[in-house]
Design a protein around this motif. Structure first.
Motif, short mmCIF file in Angstrom:
data_model
loop_
_atom_site.label_atom_id
_atom_site.label_comp_id
_atom_site.label_asym_id
_atom_site.label_seq_id
_atom_site.Cartn_x
_atom_site.Cartn_y
_atom_site.Cartn_z
N CYS A 111 -98.07 39.30 -18.68
CA CYS A 111 -97.52 40.12 -19.75
C CYS A 111 -98.68 40.75 -20.51
N GLN A 113 -98.50 41.88 -23.63
CA GLN A 113 -98.31 41.86 -25.08
C GLN A 113 -99.22 40.87 -25.82
N CYS A 115 -99.20 37.84 -27.04
CA CYS A 115 -98.87 37.00 -28.20
C CYS A 115 -99.79 35.77 -28.14
N CYS A 118 -98.73 32.25 -26.64
CA CYS A 118 -97.94 32.27 -25.41
C CYS A 118 -98.83 32.12 -24.19
N THR A 120 -98.08 32.88 -21.04
CA THR A 120 -98.03 34.07 -20.18
C THR A 120 -98.92 35.17 -20.75
N GLY A 121 -98.93 35.27 -22.08
CA GLY A 121 -99.73 36.31 -22.73
C GLY A 121 -101.22 36.19 -22.39
N GLY A 172 -93.10 37.80 -19.05
CA GLY A 172 -93.10 39.24 -19.23
C GLY A 172 -92.26 39.72 -20.40
N GLU A 173 -92.54 40.96 -20.79
CA GLU A 173 -91.76 41.65 -21.81
C GLU A 173 -90.81 42.58 -21.03
N CYS A 346 -92.02 29.55 -21.65
CA CYS A 346 -92.65 30.82 -21.33
C CYS A 346 -93.99 30.71 -20.58
S1 SF4 Z 1 -94.13 36.81 -22.51
FE1 SF4 Z 1 -93.15 37.19 -24.51
S2 SF4 Z 1 -94.17 35.77 -25.94
FE2 SF4 Z 1 -95.44 35.91 -24.09
S3 SF4 Z 1 -96.99 37.50 -24.51
FE3 SF4 Z 1 -95.25 38.49 -23.49
S4 SF4 Z 1 -93.95 39.23 -25.14
FE4 SF4 Z 1 -95.32 37.71 -26.06
#
Ligand code: SF4
Length: 358
Positions: A111, A113, A115, A118, A120-121, A172-173, A346
């Motif tokens: 992902c 994003q 965060c 997180c 995954t982030g 993922g977003e 996540c």
């Molecule tokens: S999977 Fe969700 S919580 Fe994790 S980085 Fe991506 S948007 Fe943020």
């Protein structure tokens, strides 16, 4: 070759028309793929022999292989680590509840994003999943349920044969891959296929407003879950970098606009992190900014998996936060991550296997 699971029934019908075959064969093919869960839907005995060459010669039935399947000792949730054809790993989690079976699916490998709390982030974005790679997580999970008839019965639950609900809350977003996610939803909700009701599909977003507008134009009745995680703009930007592009105020404005068009509530997700967003000051502000919106709030205590600078709040802080929201008139639930013993939150399984430093 295209993945068969990326193709909508309408496209199959068009292919039938163009090759002179009756459109009804597209329906038969869809039933064979999604209701009978056939290994080889194009070879279904009820289809004419020339179906494969006429309609499906550029299609390949690509199911991901489950490289790891773990069943939680605590709540019998099942976590799949799926390997896609290019070796990418994604996870899905099957969660049994009283009258439903929910599958949490991934929409991206990693992902972008980022965060901060997180797992995954931390991977960054490797790539988007195609619609078929999303749909095939559902097909693979349904096949697992069919081959484990006692899974639900042993829990005293009705023997549901299939996944009943989908949540896009895996890796993922989803709204950063909105075309593929919207196509996957079209396929999953086809009444001649898996036949899931749109109201049983939730798309969770960190606040990707461009994708939100596109999603609502394609599927206005899909359920929405918005991750807020902090009601203060500056604090939210620190833990959710997406807030710098789409600030909280804009997200709330978009939700208010959306609620003039949709007739159902929106789920607010709030991951509680000790000392970061778990104070009464945060609870009070969350009540203030959601005033007038029809929402339900899920408080999700952070699931600590590996040593990190973030920790789960004390139980007393979680309860005080919940009580404040409740006494202020908000619908609120504390939701612990399913399958805590199998890291069913996540992105955690994939990072466990491939990305955690020794
Ligand atoms: S999977 Fe969700 S919580 Fe994790 S980085 Fe991506 S948007 Fe943020």
């Amino acid at each position: 070759m295209r993945n068969f699971y990326s193709i909508t029934r309408h496209e199959l019908e068009r292919r039938c028309r163009e090759t002179g075959l009756p459109e009804i064969h597209a329906s038969t093919l869809f039933k064979s793929a999604y209701k009978t869960l056939s290994d080889d839907p194009l070879g279904a005995p009820s289809l004419p022999h020339k179906m494969r060459s006429a309609v499906g010669d550029d299609l390949e039935v690509r199911l991901p292989s489950a490289t790891k399947i773990q069943v939680s000792r605590y709540d019998q949730s099942v976590k799949f680590l799926f390997e896609m054809v290019d070796g990418s790993l994604v996870e899905s989690v099957l969660m049994p509840e009283r009258r439903r079976v929910t599958l949490c699916v991934s929409s991206q490998v990693g992902c972008r994003q980022a965060c901060t709390f997180c797992h995954t982030g931390r991977m960054g974005l490797r790539r988007n999943l195609e619609a078929g790679e999303i749909v095939s997580q559902l097909v693979a999970a349904n096949r697992w349920i069919a081959s484990h008839p006692n899974w639900l019965v042993d829990l005293g639950l009705p023997p549901l044969q299939r996944v009943t609900n989908i949540v896009f809350m895996g890796m993922g977003e989803p709204l950063d891959n909105v075309d593929a996610v919207a196509d996957a939803i079209t396929i999953m909700t086809d009444p001649l296929g898996s036949g899931l009701a749109l109201r049983r599909i939730s798309v969770s977003t960190a606040g990707h407003l461009e994708g939100l507008a596109q999603m609502l134009s394609r599927h206005p009745d899909v359920r929405l879950a918005i991750s807020i995680h902090s009601p203060f703009d500056a604090e939210r930007s620190k833990i959710m970098p997406i807030n710098r592009r789409w600030p909280l105020l804009d997200v709330l404005t978009a939700l208010r606009e959306a609620q003039t068009q949709i007739n159902h509530g929106i789920l607010i997700q709030y991951t509680m992190i000790r000392g970061v967003n778990d104070s009464l000051r945060h609870a009070e502000e969350l009540v203030r900014i959601t005033a007038g919106l029809k929402v339900k709030v899920n408080l999700i205590p952070l699931n600590e998996i590996d040593p990190s600078r973030f920790a789960s709040p004390a139980a007393t802080a979680i309860e005080a936060f919940r009580d404040h929201l409740h006494h202020s008139g908000l619908r609120v639930m504390i939701r612990y991550s399913k399958g805590q013993d199998i890291s069913a939150a996540c992105g955690q399984l994939v990072t466990e296997n491939t990305f955690v430093s020794p």
